[in-house]
Motif scaffolding. Sequence first.
Motif: not given
Lengths: 428, 428
Positions: B270-271, B276-280, B316-318, B387-389
């Motif tokens: 996901a952009p 992305r954080m959720r999928k990670k 799982h990254g950018r 881009d994850c907090d």
Amino acid sequence: MNPANIIEKTTDFGEKYYYTKHKSGLDIYVIPKDFKTSFAMFSTKYGAIDNCFKLAGEENFHEVPDGIAHYLEHKMFENEDGVDTFSRFAKYGANANAFTSGTMTSYLFSCTDHLKENLEILLDYVSKPYFTPENVEKERGIIGQEIRMYEDNPGSAIYYNLLEALYEKHQTRVNVAGTIESIAKITPELLYDCYYTFYNFSNMTLCVSGRADMDMVLDVVDRILPEREQKTIIRNYYDEKPEVYRKRVSAEFEVAKPMFLIGVKDIDIAPDGAERMRKKAVMGILIDMLFGSTSPFALDVYESGLVNGFEAGYDHGRSSSIVYLEGETDDPEAVYTKFLSYLEENRKAGLSREDFDRIKRASYASYLKNFDSTRLAQTFTYMIHDDCDPFDYGDTLKSVTFEETSELFGKLFHEEYYAMSVINPIGK
Amino acid sequence: MNPANIIEKTTDFGEKYYYTKHKSGLDIYVIPKDFKTSFAMFSTKYGAIDNCFKLAGEENFHEVPDGIAHYLEHKMFENEDGVDTFSRFAKYGANANAFTSGTMTSYLFSCTDHLKENLEILLDYVSKPYFTPENVEKERGIIGQEIRMYEDNPGSAIYYNLLEALYEKHQTRVNVAGTIESIAKITPELLYDCYYTFYNFSNMTLCVSGRADMDMVLDVVDRILPEREQKTIIRNYYDEKPEVYRKRVSAEFEVAKPMFLIGVKDIDIAPDGAERMRKKAVMGILIDMLFGSTSPFALDVYESGLVNGFEAGYDHGRSSSIVYLEGETDDPEAVYTKFLSYLEENRKAGLSREDFDRIKRASYASYLKNFDSTRLAQTFTYMIHDDCDPFDYGDTLKSVTFEETSELFGKLFHEEYYAMSVINPIGK
């Protein structure tokens, strides 16, 4: 328990521990840390080297089969009600483990929650031996397999081969797991005999670091530990001459490149804990100066391509003192020759005061970093079992002088104390 | 700097960070921790995959030689006054290092004292490029040697061989160090071009954990960072189809036993950072359920003796998303067949809710343990660059459902996404 019996000790770098001797004889240390992870270690001063012992008042020594301390550790996970110990811990989210070394058997866990419940489980299962002819027999196959696995492992073989070259008689040469022959002699009776000798609580320690307080720990200890007789153990270790038993030992394994492990034997071990702690500090600085990752030796063997993965270390404890150098090389004898000439050069030129100052500062920084580790209770246990106060080690390090480091250098390194263990590729 | 621009964020488990965007464009994070060790990481969102880019407003993409980000990292240690960067740090007792990955170049140190002085050195040397024809030429030999060293390393070869099997065009397949041919094309001009593109401070982050406060850090940043134009970078990554490029790739090395590395390619990235954080988080739980150290797969291949040293992981990254399984085995194809049948069994039976609950709790505990690590600034950097907090990741983990984990299981595992890289012993 009278709260006056709880000793609080602090350091000038903001650390604190609480200590008390429980009425059972158990030494309890609590090191409060604002970590998410709490860590507990319940240990007995009992390892592979303790194969000949008696109780105060007994006439004769008991000689027991090699590997029995390790066998006992395995069997402690057997419970009369059949419930699996690991699943008890898993219920409260703890990671549990146990290990046996030459001088210690430890049962431990880490957790981020439910410290009290996990502590209850730890004290409960380790204080309840349950050995039957059937379950002891069953374990023999499992441990036999473990022994064979180690026999097939070049990293394990090179290490025990070195110990057998350094020591002729002293029990440091005993393999922790024993041998197929020695474990064949282990019976439930022998296990109970060793258990009630070495798991009497005056021979044990409990260290807890993390979000723990002494009141909670004492409450658990009071409730869970059974009444048990305190005993004074007399251990018989075999005398060793200062020289190594054999200079070289080698074996063949399926490895891509030969491996070497050089050992320096040192039998000058003080009976007094504070003296040993001091020598340990001096030795740490000396070995790092001579063989640390930025030492001329390490850089030289790396840059010349002589050695891959070079590492050096040392061990200075109650029962043995050894310096190690290891790595992979196409030519172990060339490494050995280089080791000799390097020490000779240093002897002639003398150690460098500048290196000493730098390494001493780095050693102190490494010491401080221990207090950032969630496994702090483990570092504590190692030092306490060696009669060192972990809070005094920093001051000892700071007080080490260049002169005593040079003096130790002169004493430690003589060719009659060196042995080398080599693993060669099969058929090369 | 207006203090109102400093954002303070806390968690319900007692952690805190401070964030500000500096006027230079730099993102600054300070995570105060009562550790002895402070840790700082100054990083640019620039790695091996960024070999085709332009600035906003430019018409054409710059295509630069593979390995240039890594070459640049090496050259940053060159100083105009000839003083060695590591010895500058050593003066203040810091351990310094740097590394380049596919997506990031980081410069870092840890220290127990003199954080301010060490921070000054870090910001100073990374913000002062000094590339001359001579020093760039000199580095070519050194990096060439490094490339050959990696080529001779089975662990590195098995990894890059897998990437080249998974990806046909996307830059994830680019070797971080480049090739002898590609680095031959690197010039001081190209290095300066890349430097001023990717080391513009709006493309960089500074994370400091330990005994640090934002005022001190801002004071150092204000004093040390030079004025520099902020730029918007447009990266061009090559499109990939969902299927792997090749199913199998193998090479021969001097190893005792064959090694395998199975990869699962996933191009569904996901952009949006939060997505992305959720999928990670879901992926972490799923992979641990299927292939973690207590999974049926891991226990089975271990107990049957099929695999030594089995490990599984994921990324799982950018820019890329891959699941890995690796180990040593006498029969890589048997492992692959077992992998297929195991997934098929799980597909038929469905995942276990009980396993899910247990692993989810364990994942959260692992997440919490990050906050006990003195390398916390590193964990922060990885997440921020993606881009994850880091403070939101725990809540995300907690909110993962069994249903979405099952759904991801269904999407991720299909044979057209699998490739296997094998290293065989020479001549066997």
